[in-house]
Design a protein around this motif. Structure first.
Motif, short mmCIF file in Angstrom:
data_model
loop_
_atom_site.label_atom_id
_atom_site.label_comp_id
_atom_site.label_asym_id
_atom_site.label_seq_id
_atom_site.Cartn_x
_atom_site.Cartn_y
_atom_site.Cartn_z
N MET A 80 -8.75 4.36 1.87
CA MET A 80 -7.20 3.98 2.81
C MET A 80 -8.24 4.02 4.15
O MET A 80 -7.78 5.21 5.63
N VAL A 81 -9.16 3.70 4.82
CA VAL A 81 -10.17 3.86 6.31
C VAL A 81 -10.16 2.36 6.66
O VAL A 81 -9.76 1.38 5.92
N LYS A 82 -10.73 2.16 8.19
CA LYS A 82 -10.83 1.38 8.83
C LYS A 82 -11.57 0.14 7.87
O LYS A 82 -13.01 0.43 7.41
N ALA A 83 -10.76 -0.93 7.81
CA ALA A 83 -12.04 -1.86 6.83
C ALA A 83 -13.60 -2.47 8.14
O ALA A 83 -13.50 -1.64 9.45
N GLY A 84 -14.36 -2.42 7.86
CA GLY A 84 -16.06 -2.93 7.66
C GLY A 84 -16.77 -1.88 7.48
O GLY A 84 -16.45 -0.94 5.47
N LYS A 85 -16.97 -1.22 8.28
CA LYS A 85 -18.54 -0.72 8.09
C LYS A 85 -17.95 0.54 6.87
O LYS A 85 -18.91 1.22 6.68
N PRO A 86 -16.78 1.35 7.69
CA PRO A 86 -16.64 2.58 7.18
C PRO A 86 -16.29 2.78 5.83
O PRO A 86 -16.27 3.50 5.23
N VAL A 87 -15.72 1.28 5.46
CA VAL A 87 -15.84 1.12 4.21
C VAL A 87 -16.78 1.22 3.55
O VAL A 87 -16.96 1.75 2.59
N ASP A 88 -17.52 0.73 3.66
CA ASP A 88 -18.88 0.92 2.61
C ASP A 88 -19.77 1.97 2.47
O ASP A 88 -20.42 2.80 2.08
N ILE A 103 -13.27 5.26 -10.67
CA ILE A 103 -12.91 3.74 -10.41
C ILE A 103 -12.67 3.98 -7.87
O ILE A 103 -12.62 5.02 -8.73
N ILE A 104 -12.94 3.45 -7.97
CA ILE A 104 -12.19 3.32 -6.40
C ILE A 104 -12.10 2.12 -6.45
O ILE A 104 -12.33 0.48 -6.23
N ILE A 105 -11.32 2.35 -4.99
CA ILE A 105 -10.09 0.78 -4.97
C ILE A 105 -9.94 1.13 -3.41
O ILE A 105 -9.77 2.08 -2.75
N ASP A 106 -10.59 0.27 -3.08
CA ASP A 106 -10.03 -0.18 -1.64
C ASP A 106 -8.50 -1.14 -1.25
O ASP A 106 -8.29 -2.42 -1.10
N GLY A 107 -8.23 0.10 -0.21
CA GLY A 107 -6.74 -0.71 -0.10
C GLY A 107 -6.27 -0.80 1.29
O GLY A 107 -5.34 -1.23 2.18
N GLY A 108 -7.58 -1.40 1.83
CA GLY A 108 -7.68 -1.60 3.23
C GLY A 108 -7.44 -2.96 3.61
O GLY A 108 -7.22 -4.07 2.32
N ASN A 109 -7.05 -3.46 4.15
CA ASN A 109 -7.06 -4.72 5.27
C ASN A 109 -8.75 -5.52 5.17
O ASN A 109 -9.07 -5.92 6.11
N SER A 110 -9.34 -5.87 4.25
CA SER A 110 -11.04 -5.88 4.18
C SER A 110 -11.43 -7.50 3.50
O SER A 110 -10.43 -8.28 2.80
N ASP A 114 -16.12 -9.69 1.31
CA ASP A 114 -16.93 -7.92 1.75
C ASP A 114 -16.42 -7.39 0.11
O ASP A 114 -17.38 -6.71 -0.44
N THR A 115 -15.28 -7.71 -0.19
CA THR A 115 -15.05 -6.91 -1.31
C THR A 115 -15.78 -7.67 -2.58
O THR A 115 -16.15 -6.49 -3.83
N ALA A 116 -16.21 -9.01 -2.71
CA ALA A 116 -17.52 -8.50 -3.63
C ALA A 116 -18.62 -8.56 -4.00
O ALA A 116 -18.44 -8.21 -5.27
#
Length: 481
Positions: A80-88, A103-110, A114-116
């Motif tokens: 649960m971090v800011k979308a974009g580079k911080p997620v990467d 398992i990694i789960i991105d729960g932000g507004n990506s 980028d998700t693909a």
């Protein structure tokens, strides 16, 4: 308490403890799951434990190594971090610590593309990845959001007992289901937010009409929106509109009258419009809502234009009940169009990207927890139950009848707005879409003729097969292309 928690390990981890992350962690802990928590700024972790540690079983860590070690295998971590580079960056840090099948789960507004990409990156590292849209704001994150997980199906099955319990339930059905592969979950969340943009813009246009044409004050409008919530317009956004209009500030005056008329945006509505253009789907109401926010941001320009561009003063009209009801009907008809456009966009994307989305499921999981939750989502689910290949919601009997019933009022409201210089871009574009949709033959034949004239783009004929080109500026003959 689960067996994993009893063994001294957490069931799930939450990495990033700003408001949304902290509330999701609290949500999971309240539901009986052991929750590992970590934030780069450890003060946030300490604050969470100090204030809410009694709500459940938390496993706080000061570094990412201890965080990962506190999780039961296969480990599941919600980022649960800011979308974009911080997620990467966070994904790379986690890959270095995790083991195959974790398992990694991105729960932000990506962004779904980028998700693909992240799905493929994790797949190459033998890590499972889930892109999960979460709607409901900070309150929903704590009390029960709508959740839209996509990506690795096996990973979803592992976390399903947790996330379906964290999500809100409506009529015993969790507002959470597997959406589809790679970026499907975040795509559906993106379109959800696009519909949200349109829904909110339509509400503000109704507000503007009542305020500008009828001189109603905030309290009177709050009462009207409260009444509307008791009918077909029953929704969370109508409910909070009434609450915002009812709120007074320290001076005793309506707070809304002191708020700067400049709407911000985080990008998901714009992404929806951009993708619709790429797919060739006419989501006019959503796109106009995005443009309306952009225009609201030109505040200085608008102030200058008001002085230099002449316009007659609007004569306030008596707030006749029938005319207020007409605004309600126009709002409902336009709302139906906005949802029809959003659902068509998801259908086209599903075919384009091979996701096999079940559109009725989208309506089901949006009935609770999320920002656009509304009574008529049950009607959308019923429409897809009747015809799971329905190409447009306006072709369903219920929605067709609702729009036809509202049509006269819809037109009257827009005419009145235009005559008095009140901008209603979302109302107007929704009606224009409706009028264009129900014409079996429109004016694009001329458009295609023009394209053929200047660019030899060819055209097709009604009376015979094939493509043709006319030598417009030469001998005028028609040839097969």
């Amino acid at each position: 308490m689960t067996n994993q928690s009893a063994a001294g390990l957490a069931d799930i981890g939450v990495l990033g403890l700003a408001v949304m992350g902290a509330n999701l962690a609290r949500n999971a802990a309240r539901k009986g799951f052991g929750v590992a928590v970590f934030n780069r700024n450890h003060e946030r972790t300490e604050k969470l434990i100090a204030e809410y540690g009694s709500e459940g079983r938390f496993f706080p860590s000061k570094n990412i190594e201890d965080f990962v070690a506190s999780l039961a295998k296969p480990r599941a971590v919600i980022i649960m971090v800011k979308a974009g580079k911080p997620v990467d960056d966070m994904i790379e840090d986690l890959i270095a610590q995790l083991e195959p099948d974790d398992i990694i789960i991105d729960g932000g507004n990506s962004l779904y593309t980028d998700t693909a990409r992240r799905f493929k990156r994790c797949e190459d590292a033998n890590i499972r990845f889930v892109g999960m849209g979460v709607s409901g704001g900070e309150e929903g994150a704590l009390e029960g959001p709508s959740m839209m997980p996509g990506g690795d199906r096996a990973a979803y099955e592992r976390i399903a007992p947790i996330v379906t319990k964290m999500a809100v339930s409506v009529d015993g059905t969790p507002c959470c289901t597997y959406i589809g592969p790679d970026g499907a979950g975040h795509y559906v969340k993106m379109v959800h937010n696009g519909i949200e943009y349109a829904d909110m813009q339509l509400i503000t246009e109704a507000y503007d009409l009542m305020k500008t044409l009828y001189g109603l004050d905030a309290k009177a409008m709050s009462d009207i929106f409260t009444d509307w919530k008791a009918g077909d317009l029953d929704s969370y956004l109508i409910e909070i509109t009434a609450a915002v209009l009812r709120k007074t500030d320290s001076t005793g005056k309506p707070l809304v009258d002191s708020i700067v008329d400049e709407a911000e945006q985080k990008g998901t509505g714009r992404w929806t419009a951009q993708n619709a253009l790429e797919l060739g789907v006419p989501v006019t109401a959503i796109t106009e809502a995005v443009f309306a926010r952009a225009l609201s941001g030109r505040r200085a320009m608008r102030g200058e234009a008001e002085k230099k561009l002449p316009h007659a003063a609007v004569a306030t009209r008596k707030p006749d009940r029938a005319e207020i009801d007409a605004i309600r009907d126009a709002l409902y008809a336009s709302k139906i169009v906005a949802y029809a456009q959003g659902f068509e966009q998801m259908a086209v994307a599903s075919n384009q990207y091979g996701w096999n989305l079940t559109l009725g499921d989208m309506a089901t999981i949006w009935r609770g927890g999320c920002i656009i939750r509304a009574r008529f989502l049950d009607r959308i689910k019923e429409a897809y139950d009747r015809d799971d290949k329905l190409s447009n919601l306006l072709l369903d009997d219920y929605f067709r009848d609702a729009v036809v019933k509202a049509e006269d009022a819809w037109r009257r409201v827009i005419v009145l707005a235009v005559q008095n210089g009140v901008a209603v871009p979302a109302f107007s574009s929704a009606l224009a879409y409706y009028d264009g949709l129900r014409r079996a033959r429109g004016p694009a034949n001329l458009l295609q003729g023009l394209r053929d004239y200047f660019g030899a783009h060819t055209y097709r004929r009604l009376d015979k097969e094939g493509s043709f080109h006319t030598r417009w500026s030469q001998d005028g003959t028609e040839v097969e292309a």
